[in-house]
Design an enzyme around this catalytic site. Sequence first.
Site, mmCIF file in Angstrom:
data_model
loop_
_atom_site.group_PDB
_atom_site.id
_atom_site.type_symbol
_atom_site.label_atom_id
_atom_site.label_comp_id
_atom_site.label_asym_id
_atom_site.label_seq_id
_atom_site.Cartn_x
_atom_site.Cartn_y
_atom_site.Cartn_z
ATOM 1 N N SER A 165 0.843 -1.217 0.000
ATOM 2 C CA SER A 165 0.000 0.000 0.000
ATOM 3 C C SER A 165 0.870 1.256 0.000
ATOM 4 O O SER A 165 0.493 2.266 -0.596
ATOM 5 C CB SER A 165 -0.938 0.016 1.215
ATOM 6 O OG SER A 165 -0.259 0.403 2.401
ATOM 7 N N ASP A 225 8.768 -2.634 -4.793
ATOM 8 C CA ASP A 225 7.329 -2.356 -4.684
ATOM 9 C C ASP A 225 6.910 -1.209 -5.598
ATOM 10 O O ASP A 225 5.910 -1.305 -6.321
ATOM 11 C CB ASP A 225 6.956 -2.013 -3.233
ATOM 12 C CG ASP A 225 6.972 -3.226 -2.320
ATOM 13 O OD1 ASP A 225 7.383 -4.302 -2.785
ATOM 14 O OD2 ASP A 225 6.573 -3.096 -1.154
HETATM 15 N N1 LIG Z 1 -3.797 5.342 1.319
HETATM 16 C C1 LIG Z 1 -2.863 5.759 2.175
HETATM 17 N N2 LIG Z 1 -2.960 6.951 2.787
HETATM 18 C C2 LIG Z 1 -1.996 7.375 3.648
HETATM 19 N N3 LIG Z 1 -0.898 6.674 3.980
HETATM 20 C C3 LIG Z 1 -0.769 5.481 3.398
HETATM 21 C C4 LIG Z 1 -1.715 4.957 2.470
HETATM 22 N N4 LIG Z 1 -1.310 3.742 2.091
HETATM 23 C C5 LIG Z 1 -0.152 3.521 2.740
HETATM 24 N N5 LIG Z 1 0.181 4.544 3.533
HETATM 25 C C6 LIG Z 1 1.361 4.659 4.403
HETATM 26 O O1 LIG Z 1 2.109 3.464 4.264
HETATM 27 C C7 LIG Z 1 2.183 2.762 5.524
HETATM 28 C C8 LIG Z 1 2.098 1.258 5.275
HETATM 29 O O2 LIG Z 1 3.242 0.900 4.558
HETATM 30 P P1 LIG Z 1 4.074 -0.396 4.906
HETATM 31 O O3 LIG Z 1 4.361 -0.503 6.365
HETATM 32 O O4 LIG Z 1 5.211 -0.390 3.975
HETATM 33 O O5 LIG Z 1 3.060 -1.599 4.540
HETATM 34 P P2 LIG Z 1 2.466 -2.013 3.106
HETATM 35 O O6 LIG Z 1 3.220 -1.261 2.076
HETATM 36 O O7 LIG Z 1 2.715 -3.486 3.022
HETATM 37 O O8 LIG Z 1 1.019 -1.737 3.150
HETATM 38 C C9 LIG Z 1 1.012 3.277 6.331
HETATM 39 O O9 LIG Z 1 1.277 3.186 7.712
HETATM 40 C C10 LIG Z 1 0.942 4.744 5.869
HETATM 41 O O10 LIG Z 1 1.872 5.551 6.555
HETATM 42 C C1 LIG Z 2 10.419 -6.331 2.888
HETATM 43 C C2 LIG Z 2 10.444 -5.702 1.490
HETATM 44 O O1 LIG Z 2 11.233 -6.559 0.655
HETATM 45 C C3 LIG Z 2 9.043 -5.620 0.894
HETATM 46 C C4 LIG Z 2 8.082 -4.860 1.760
HETATM 47 O O2 LIG Z 2 6.782 -4.853 1.205
HETATM 48 P P1 LIG Z 2 5.552 -4.301 2.036
HETATM 49 O O3 LIG Z 2 5.820 -2.877 2.385
HETATM 50 O O4 LIG Z 2 5.418 -5.134 3.281
HETATM 51 O O5 LIG Z 2 4.334 -4.421 1.129
HETATM 52 C C5 LIG Z 2 11.097 -4.329 1.586
HETATM 53 C C6 LIG Z 2 11.562 -3.747 0.252
HETATM 54 O O6 LIG Z 2 11.903 -4.505 -0.674
HETATM 55 O O7 LIG Z 2 11.628 -2.517 0.155
HETATM 56 MG MG LIG Z 3 5.308 -0.882 1.973
#
Ligand SMILES: Nc1ncnc2c1ncn2[C@@H]1O[C@H](COP(=O)(O)OP(=O)(O)O)[C@@H](O)[C@H]1O
Ligand SMILES: C[C@@](O)(CCOP(=O)(O)O)CC(=O)O
Ligand SMILES: [Mg+2]
Length: 399
Positions: A165, A225
Site C-alpha cells: 500500500s 514495490d
Molecule cells: N492510502 C494511504 N494513505 C496514507 N498513507 C498510506 C496509504 N497507504 C499507505 N500509507 C502509508 O504506508 C504505511 C504502510 O506501509 P508499509 O508498512 O510499507 O506496509 P504495506 O506497504 O505493506 O502496506 C502506512 O502506515 C501509511 O503511513
Molecule cells: C520487505 C520488502 O522486501 C518488501 C516490503 O513490502 P511491504 O511494504 O510489506 O508491502 C522491503 C523492500 O523490498 O523494500
Molecule cells: Mg510498503
Amino acid sequence: MDPVAGTAEHRGPLEVRARAPGKIILAGEHAVVHGSAAVAAAIDLYTNSSLLLRPTGPGEGGGAGSGAVELDLRDSGLTFSWPCSRLRGALGEEISANPGAPAPCSPDQLAAIARLLQDQEIPEAKIWLSAGLSAFLFLYASILGCRPGKAVVSSDLPMGAGLGSSAAFCVSMSGALLTAAGAVSVGARRGAEGWEVLEKGALELVNQWAFQGEKIIHGKPSGIDNSVSTFGKMIKFKKGELTNLESWNPVKMLITDTRVGRNTKALVAGVSERASRHPDAMASVFHAVNSISEELSSIVELAAEDEIAITSKEDKLAELMEMNQGLLQCMGVSHSSIETVLRTTLKYSLVSKLTGAGGGGCVLTLIPTCILFYISPGCIFSFMVLYKINTIQLMCDFC
Ligand SMILES: Nc1ncnc2c1ncn2[C@@H]1O[C@H](COP(=O)(O)OP(=O)(O)O)[C@@H](O)[C@H]1O
Ligand SMILES: C[C@@](O)(CCOP(=O)(O)O)CC(=O)O
Ligand SMILES: [Mg+2]
C-alpha cells in the site's frame, strides 16, 4: 481531448486522477534489500489519488501564497490542511519545486515536515499514518511547490499488510502530481475502463519520485514495490534492475490477511540488525534466497502444455515457496499468525509463504490449477490469478 497538453500553463481548475496497483512478492522479500533477486507481481487492487488544483492566476483568488494544501484520506476518515503560507514558511527554504529532478528528502527537509505534522491532530491510534503524510508533503512540495490544491486518496489495499500500500500510495500520488505539473504526458495507449497509460519515460519519472516517497515510509526500500506498482506485470528485480516475466500459464494464489498489523520500516531494520550481528550466516541466507528467486522466475516463464507439465511446474513453485518461507523464518520475520495459516493450508496439502515484510500481514497460498476453489462472499480471503497487467493509470479533467 488531450488530457495533458497545457497542464503547466492551465489557469482554471484541473482534476487529475491516478491509480496504482498493489503487489504480491512470490519470492525474495527482505533479501532483495540486500542485493538478492526477488519476484513480484502487480495485483488487481488499487490505490486511487485524485488531485484538484485551484486557479493560480492573478485575480482568480488563488495565488501561490494563499489557499491551502489539503489531503482527504477517505479510508481513514481523516482530512488534513496546511495553509500555503505555513508551508512556504516551513518548507520555502528547504524545498523548491523541481518535478524533473527526483531527489531524496534530506534530514533538514524531514525535520521541517515533522514540524508541519505537529500542527495536525493525528489520532494516537492512527499515528502510523505520519509516514504516509510525510511522503505526501515531500512529494507535493517537491513536484508542485507550495501552491493550493486538494488531494483525495482511497484504496482497495489494506495498509501495512504486505500488499504494497505504501508504494501504491507513492506511485499514484507521484503520477497525479507530475501530470498536474505538466512534467509527464499520458500516451496514446488506453488502459481498462477509460484509464490512460503513461509513456515509458514518464513511468520512469513517476517511479523515481515514488521511490523517494517509499524511502520516507520504508527507511531502506529495495525499490521492488514502487517498480512493480509503476510498471505492472510480473517482474524479477535485482539491485534496481527490472526484468519483465512472461507467465504462460495462470498462477493462482490465495491471499490471506492475518489482520495482524506491522510496520515494514521496523521489520526491514530488524533484518539489517540481524545481518550485522551474523554477517556470514545471513549472507548465506540471502544467497540461498537469490537462487530461489532466480529458479522461480525461470519456472514461471516455462510454457507447460499438458496437465503433467503443469503439475510438475506447480510442484516446483510450491517447493521453492516453502524453502523461501523457511529462510524468512531464519531472518526473524515470520509470526505466530503466519504459522497458523501455514499449518492450516498444509492440512489440505497446500503450500504457503508470507508476502511482503511479514511480522503479520498477508500470506500467499499456491492453488494448483487442478483444485476447484470456492470462496464464500465476505470471508477474509482474496483470490488472485496472476496474469493481469496492471500499471499506474491516469485520468485528467479540465473543469
Ligand atoms: N492510502 C494511504 N494513505 C496514507 N498513507 C498510506 C496509504 N497507504 C499507505 N500509507 C502509508 O504506508 C504505511 C504502510 O506501509 P508499509 O508498512 O510499507 O506496509 P504495506 O506497504 O505493506 O502496506 C502506512 O502506515 C501509511 O503511513
Ligand atoms: C520487505 C520488502 O522486501 C518488501 C516490503 O513490502 P511491504 O511494504 O510489506 O508491502 C522491503 C523492500 O523490498 O523494500
Ligand atoms: Mg510498503
